[in-house]
Design an enzyme around this catalytic site. Structure first.
Site, PDB file in Angstrom:
ATOM      1  N   SER A 331       1.049  -1.187  -0.019  1.00  0.00           N
ATOM      2  CA  SER A 331      -0.110  -0.100  -0.054  1.00  0.00           C
ATOM      3  C   SER A 331       0.750   1.107  -0.126  1.00  0.00           C
ATOM      4  O   SER A 331       2.071   1.165  -0.072  1.00  0.00           O
ATOM      5  CB  SER A 331      -0.762   0.212   1.338  1.00  0.00           C
ATOM      6  OG  SER A 331      -0.232   0.044   2.579  1.00  0.00           O
ATOM      7  N   TYR A 332       0.439   2.281  -0.011  1.00  0.00           N
ATOM      8  CA  TYR A 332       0.964   3.676   0.028  1.00  0.00           C
ATOM      9  C   TYR A 332       1.981   3.879   1.047  1.00  0.00           C
ATOM     10  O   TYR A 332       1.664   3.878   2.234  1.00  0.00           O
ATOM     11  CB  TYR A 332       0.049   4.746  -0.274  1.00  0.00           C
ATOM     12  CG  TYR A 332       0.520   6.187  -0.513  1.00  0.00           C
ATOM     13  CD1 TYR A 332       1.296   6.239  -1.929  1.00  0.00           C
ATOM     14  CD2 TYR A 332       0.487   7.122   0.450  1.00  0.00           C
ATOM     15  CE1 TYR A 332       1.934   7.733  -2.069  1.00  0.00           C
ATOM     16  CE2 TYR A 332       1.171   8.493  -0.120  1.00  0.00           C
ATOM     17  CZ  TYR A 332       1.941   8.661  -1.415  1.00  0.00           C
ATOM     18  OH  TYR A 332       2.144   9.687  -1.593  1.00  0.00           O
ATOM     19  N   PRO A 333       3.297   4.016   0.717  1.00  0.00           N
ATOM     20  CA  PRO A 333       4.222   3.938   1.598  1.00  0.00           C
ATOM     21  C   PRO A 333       4.385   5.375   2.515  1.00  0.00           C
ATOM     22  O   PRO A 333       5.476   5.199   3.245  1.00  0.00           O
ATOM     23  CB  PRO A 333       5.526   3.369   1.218  1.00  0.00           C
ATOM     24  CG  PRO A 333       5.448   4.009  -0.408  1.00  0.00           C
ATOM     25  CD  PRO A 333       3.858   4.292  -0.778  1.00  0.00           C
TER      26      PRO A 333
END
Length: 793
Positions: A331-333
């Site tokens: 997922s978005y880091p």
């Protein structure tokens, strides 16, 4: 059919989004700029069938800069940078992104923005809107839409498509404010101190001495630790080292007092214990304890672990995490949240990992036993914590990418396991009224450490003591030790300090750490510890002498708070900008007024130019010898008699004096620069090289482009013919190349070797010369005196 332009942040992300939204039924073509593809398909939008065109940018389209007038370091007072005009320019002019987007937006009725869901992404949304404003009515409430997502999965992307929102102007404006503040403040201080110190010290190994409102406090943390180490004074202390004999095995026990700083007092206890032969067991206690599992993973924790556990720098780690995200593995880091949303489908994410040969057993065990409720964390409201989004194997990812993915997956599984549970057994002993202890830990349930194996606990044991047992003493010693200084900061510790003091964001923290490394302010040593260089130390100490707030974290922390207020529409953009710049412009004036305080530190740490280098050629002004100095930002000649003047000379080659000839314009002795016997070379005047005498000469030019009418080394005397390999270049006889004569283009890298061993070669215009002649297209000839017949080819 209506058309909709959709824009992602990167080409790879655009391709992934198109694949998901079109269910794999899109067609692709290369965009007019050659860098960004366009993926097309037909699908529903707001109840109509629409032709979708999905493309991308490559990060920011525009960058903020000063107008061209204010980019001349030599002519602009840095103080003007706090108020001078700025303008938006294309960040990557070669890509021509504004024109590309405008072309793709023709005949489109809708714009759907798929930029990364953070403040920077929000800012790029408005850059895209500006680029297509003449093709799409961006002011209409029905034309421009924003997709919000946190993972590149079918579920997340399709949900974002059906729940479009409006772009957030306030978050975008907060980024505009940060860009302008960093540009004005950073450039003003950087230009001033770079110009002040460059050319003043011969061994100052820096081409740019930069200041940054975030970068400098980051460096300040490293220097603060360095100062504690350097000023640390070891202090002696004493303790009792008692060893028991447990059935022939020597076992040390711990003195309850720890240690004592007074030797005579410790000696009293030692003498009392030394007389005894046994210790008495006075108490044995067992208790069950636990080690708490981790919270859900956010960006700062990912960077900390990557540095301390995986040996990756935070900047490198985040680049890998971004790549894993765009490939759909995680997922978005970039997130500050450490708590899973209430509606987060933990089971579904777990099941994706069930078939893994590396941790599948752990996943099946968790699913079988039931998920242990995750720890509570903080929900910042930006993005969910970092989690895996699909299964990957060792063969699908390269070394560092696999290691980071492996950690992210194991951390996620660990948050759904139970706590580590163990028994702690503590035995207490008494001898001469002094207490000693021995303890051991025994694992009852591994919990999260079953999958996060690096946190696993080893079993320990102690005998089954009972109160009243007598245990023989094998030895007792009074040991002298000294306190030790702290070690240099690790990247992991620095990240924690930056987070604690509000320096940077989860996105910018790795950038600031990378900057102080790249600019030679710190070096990364074993264990990824950050050791300040002499330059880094001097800079921080200099700021502290002049104005401590320039290097302390409080100033930047206050700015970040104000920027967050802009993002929440709780503060006015112009007011924040004006107030902050007023404060820093005053600090800048104070800094320049008191710069000598910093210069005193430079004098101690670096050698003046007058004390370095070797004598080479005479100055045309004072006729004294100038010294040739090889150091960053580049080699130069230094005249210590003419107001400490320095003159840059060409890099990446050898510089020598040329026949002690003088330039007819300024009387400086000529030099010859060469790349070796077979490489290019040319003659130059050090003064003209830095101060071109003619309008058609650029700074950094040699005699081979000088249009002086009579000088024997100038273009009019040595030029032969136009170069056929480049536009505007002239083939020039290299007078310094004898006896291995060369003709070189004064613009490109063309070299022609001619007349080996000729005694003399010169350019002439006579057509009745008795010597060998070669006609050129500009009516000039080569005049050769030689016993060997030369050939020009």
């Amino acid at each position: 059919m209506k058309k909709a332009l959709m824009v992602a942040e990167k080409p790879s992300l655009a391709a992934s989004l198109a694949q998901i939204l079109s269910s794999g039924k899109n067609t692709s073509r290369r965009g007019m700029n050659g860098a960004c593809s366009v993926h097309e398909w037909v699908g529903p939008l707001f109840g109509d069938l629409v032709l979708f065109k999905m493309t991308s940018v490559c990060g920011h389209i525009m960058g903020l800069d000063f107008t061209s007038k204010y980019n001349n370091w030599d002519k602009v007072d840095p103080l003007e940078l706090f108020s001078c005009p700025t303008e938006k320019r294309e960040a990557t002019p070669k890509l021509k992104l504004p024109a590309f987007l405008a072309n793709e937006a023709k005949d489109c009725e809708f714009l759907v923005l798929w930029l990364d869901c953070d403040k920077e992404g929000e800012n790029i949304c408005f850059e895209v809107m500006e680029a297509v404003r003449h093709q799409i009515n961006i002011n209409s409430p029905k034309t421009v839409w924003r997709a919000r997502f946190s993972a590149i999965t079918d579920k997340d992307i399709k949900a974002a498509m059906w729940n479009l929102v409006k772009p957030n102007i306030f978050e975008a404006r907060s980024v505009d404010a940060r860009q302008e503040l960093d540009l004005r403040i950073g450039c003003a201080f950087t230009r001033y101190q770079t110009k002040f110190f460059q050319g003043k010290y011969g061994d100052l190994d820096a081409s740019l001495i930069s200041y940054g409102p975030c970068q400098t406090p980051t460096l300040g943390f490293c220097v603060e630790r360095h100062d504690k180490i350097r000023t640390f004074k070891p202090e002696p202390y004493w303790l009792l080292d008692l060893t028991l004999n447990l059935n022939g095995v020597a076992v040390s026990v711990t003195w309850s007092r720890g240690h004592i700083f007074d030797k005579s007092t410790c000696n009293v206890f030692f003498k009392a214990v030394e007389k005894e032969k046994h210790v008495t067991v006075v108490d044995v206690q067992s208790s069950t304890k636990s080690k708490t599992k981790p919270q859900a993973l956010n960006t700062v924790e990912l960077m900390r672990v990557a540095s301390s556990g995986l040996g990756m720098g935070p900047h490198h780690a985040m680049q890998i995490a971004e790549r894993l995200y765009t490939q759909g593995y995680v997922s978005y880091p970039r997130t500050e949240t450490t708590q899973y949303p209430e509606n987060f489908d933990l089971v579904a994410v777990l099941r994706q990992q069930e078939s893994s040969p590396d941790w599948g057993d752990h996943v099946r065990e968790v699913l079988s036993n039931g998920i242990s409720k995750p720890r509570k964390g903080k929900d910042v409201g930006d993005h969910p914590p970092i989690t895996p989004t699909k299964l990957a194997t060792r063969t699908q990812l390269d070394g560092d990418a696999w290691r980071l993915y492996d950690y992210i997956v194991r951390h996620f599984i660990g948050t759904l396991c139970g706590d580590l549970v163990y028994t702690q057994k503590v035995a207490k002993f008494s001898v001469a009224d002094e207490m000693f202890t021995m303890e051991a830990k025994y694992l009852l349930h591994p919990g999260f450490t079953g999958v996060m194996t690096w946190s696993a606990m080893k079993n320990e044991s102690i005998p089954d003591f009972k109160p009243g047992d007598l245990i023989p003493i094998q030895s007792v010693k009074m040991v002298e030790r000294k306190t030790t200084p702290p070690d240099y900061l690790t990247e992991s510790e620095l990240i924690s300090l930056m987070e604690k003091h509000g320096i940077g964001t989860d996105a910018s923290i790795p950038v600031h750490i990378n900057n102080i490394c790249q600019r030679n302010y710190v070096t990364v040593t074993s264990g990824r510890r950050l050791v300040p260089t002499s330059l880094g130390i001097v800079l921080v100490h200099g700021y502290q002498k002049i104005d401590r707030e320039l290097v302390e974290p409080t100033m930047r922390s206050a700015i970040e708070s104000k920027l967050n207020l802009i993002a929440r529409n709780e503060a006015d953009f112009n007011v924040v900008l004006r107030d902050t710049l007023d404060v820093f412009s005053q600090k800048f004036v104070n800094f320049t007024t008191n710069i000598e305080a910093m210069d005193q530190l430079f004098e101690v740490s670096f050698s003046p130019l007058a004390a370095t280098g070797k004598a080479m050629s005479r100055c045309g002004k004072c006729r004294r010898y100038m010294k040739y100095i090889q150091a960053k930002p580049g080699p130069r000649l230094h005249c210590s008699h003419c107001d400490e003047t320095t003159y840059s000379v060409p890099q990446n080659g050898n510089v020598r004096i040329y026949k002690e000839l003088k330039c007819p314009i300024d009387d400086f002795e000529l030099l010859c620069w060469s790349m070796g016997n077979k490489g290019k070379s040319y003659i130059l005047c050090p003064y003209c090289y830095n101060n071109p005498p003619y309008r058609d000469m650029k700074k950094g030019s040699g005699c081979n482009v000088c249009t002086h009418p009579t000088c024997g080394q100038a273009l009019l005397s040595t030029g032969i013919a136009s170069c056929l390999q480049c536009e505007g270049g002239v083939l020039v006889l290299d007078l310094s190349s004898a006896p291995k004569w060369k003709i070189c283009c004064n613009k490109c890298d063309i070299i022609i070797h001619v007349f080996p061993d000729a005694q003399k070669v010169q350019v002439c215009t006579e057509n009745n010369c008795d010597c060998v002649q070669f006609t050129s297209n500009v009516g000039k000839y080569l005049h050769v005196d030689s016993t060997i017949e030369g050939v020009l080819s």
